[in-house]
Scaffold this active site. Sequence first.
Site, PDB file in Angstrom:
ATOM      1  N   ARG A 112     -10.407   0.435  -0.906  1.00  0.00           N
ATOM      2  CA  ARG A 112      -9.557  -0.751  -0.884  1.00  0.00           C
ATOM      3  C   ARG A 112      -8.148  -0.316  -1.199  1.00  0.00           C
ATOM      4  O   ARG A 112      -7.921   0.523  -2.059  1.00  0.00           O
ATOM      5  CB  ARG A 112      -9.979  -1.718  -1.984  1.00  0.00           C
ATOM      6  CG  ARG A 112     -11.286  -2.342  -1.721  1.00  0.00           C
ATOM      7  CD  ARG A 112     -11.499  -3.428  -2.744  1.00  0.00           C
ATOM      8  NE  ARG A 112     -12.901  -3.833  -2.724  1.00  0.00           N
ATOM      9  CZ  ARG A 112     -13.381  -4.826  -3.424  1.00  0.00           C
ATOM     10  NH1 ARG A 112     -12.577  -5.508  -4.224  1.00  0.00           N
ATOM     11  NH2 ARG A 112     -14.643  -5.142  -3.351  1.00  0.00           N
ATOM     12  N   ASP A 154      -4.540  -2.440  -2.185  1.00  0.00           N
ATOM     13  CA  ASP A 154      -4.062  -3.784  -2.479  1.00  0.00           C
ATOM     14  C   ASP A 154      -2.979  -4.218  -1.501  1.00  0.00           C
ATOM     15  O   ASP A 154      -2.438  -3.404  -0.754  1.00  0.00           O
ATOM     16  CB  ASP A 154      -3.460  -3.819  -3.886  1.00  0.00           C
ATOM     17  CG  ASP A 154      -4.543  -3.797  -4.937  1.00  0.00           C
ATOM     18  OD1 ASP A 154      -5.662  -4.230  -4.639  1.00  0.00           O
ATOM     19  OD2 ASP A 154      -4.247  -3.337  -6.067  1.00  0.00           O
ATOM     20  N   ARG A 185      -2.099   2.450 -10.519  1.00  0.00           N
ATOM     21  CA  ARG A 185      -0.919   1.703 -10.960  1.00  0.00           C
ATOM     22  C   ARG A 185      -0.882   1.521 -12.474  1.00  0.00           C
ATOM     23  O   ARG A 185       0.191   1.501 -13.080  1.00  0.00           O
ATOM     24  CB  ARG A 185      -0.855   0.368 -10.224  1.00  0.00           C
ATOM     25  CG  ARG A 185      -0.468   0.564  -8.745  1.00  0.00           C
ATOM     26  CD  ARG A 185      -0.895  -0.596  -7.869  1.00  0.00           C
ATOM     27  NE  ARG A 185      -0.291  -1.836  -8.289  1.00  0.00           N
ATOM     28  CZ  ARG A 185      -0.667  -3.042  -7.865  1.00  0.00           C
ATOM     29  NH1 ARG A 185      -1.672  -3.166  -7.011  1.00  0.00           N
ATOM     30  NH2 ARG A 185      -0.056  -4.120  -8.302  1.00  0.00           N
TER      31      ARG A 185
END
Lengths: 251, 251
Positions: free
Chosen positions: A52, A54, A199
């Site tokens: 995935r 974002d 992050r």
Amino acid sequence: MQERNIALKLMYVGTAYHGWQVQKNAVSVAETLEKALSTVVCHPVKCTGAGRTDAGVHAEVYIANFHTRSSIPTDRIPLAVNTRLPDDIVVVKATEVPEHFNAIGSCLRKEYTYRIYNSRLGNAFYVNRAWFYPKHLDESIMQRAADCFVGTHDFSAVRAVGTEVRSPVRTVHYFNITRTGDLIECRVCANGFLYNMVRAMVGTCVYAAEGKFAPEDVSAILESRNRTAAGPTVPPGGLYMTQLWYDEDVL
Amino acid sequence: MQERNIALKLMYVGTAYHGWQVQKNAVSVAETLEKALSTVVCHPVKCTGAGRTDAGVHAEVYIANFHTRSSIPTDRIPLAVNTRLPDDIVVVKATEVPEHFNAIGSCLRKEYTYRIYNSRLGNAFYVNRAWFYPKHLDESIMQRAADCFVGTHDFSAVRAVGTEVRSPVRTVHYFNITRTGDLIECRVCANGFLYNMVRAMVGTCVYAAEGKFAPEDVSAILESRNRTAAGPTVPPGGLYMTQLWYDEDVL
């Protein structure tokens, strides 16, 4: 025609998309790619992606795979699908892979790069491509914090709260922070990443550089498994998937 | 407060703008900058720019100047105006200059860089930032064509038809074409440029590389002063203003 399993190597600028994953009421990279592929192979297509990403996150390198009974030669697929894709998604290679290949399950390790434009004034060319951070960051302090993440750990302290996975244990192979002029690059490679892990790790390195805690404290923060002890989740526009590793020759 | 003449060094991504110049019914960089400056200095502002750039053309470096009676310290202007500007325009320096300084009239020479992404497949990260050209271009042939433009010539063959200036004679100081991987960079420096001159010169070099004429024929094409003999005007997204020269210390 026998069903084939095709791996696609692609790149995309994520600014216009709500991430890789197909979702309701938002345009994703996967959905855009599947639509374009469907018109090439003349049947509905489901893609499996390497991971995935974002909303707003980019991929310099990304691998996806799909199954088809179409007779289109594999090496014709990139050009055929690119003419049907918007310019911010580009398929650069297609490879026929064994039936058992799966873009996420077969992935051995991944590298993400987080880019920070660190100068008192901004840079028009890095809008949505790097995080603009005007206060000076000492990259050597960031590196000392980053070192604490290397190795096999429970990474609960740097994953999005409320996300559930089988195990929060991952192995970080390297986490290198370098500066070239005003651009700081944080390259981190692991066997897998938890949701928002890159992050949050970068945010923790930035907090260490800001003096909110000593860089060596990051080991204790990681051990605490407490998300609120670590630094913030930095914005998505600076994040890129930059390398992937597979046993198969798909890159 | 005495009226001051202030030179601004800035950069901008031109994708969202109809060029530098203020025009009716289209947003220009100058108009956007003037609006932001007006709220900083509390009076209407007129900016003089180093040159026209077309819609979609970028500037890594650009100089503009304006007059003001405001008492704001010169070194505070960049941050003050940047907070009022969109992210794709950034003022990086402000310098008080003599009354006679004029961003276009005082400019000694300019360098433009034209970028071509030359690979069979596109690159998502260069959309609107380079011209995607899928057929292989031999940059050594392009260089031989470019060499014909160096020196003092009448450049009528490579200026937009229907444009009028006092004289079509300019001096090109250098025109260097280099390749780094899939990216071709065409750097050209002159004492001034006619309208569309860089894009028409690059189009002429591309035509030479495509074999539409021999690279050495470009000298005769230039002498013909016939726009239709030269190559096409290539798209604006690959063009950047990259360097400027002044006697004053404004850069």
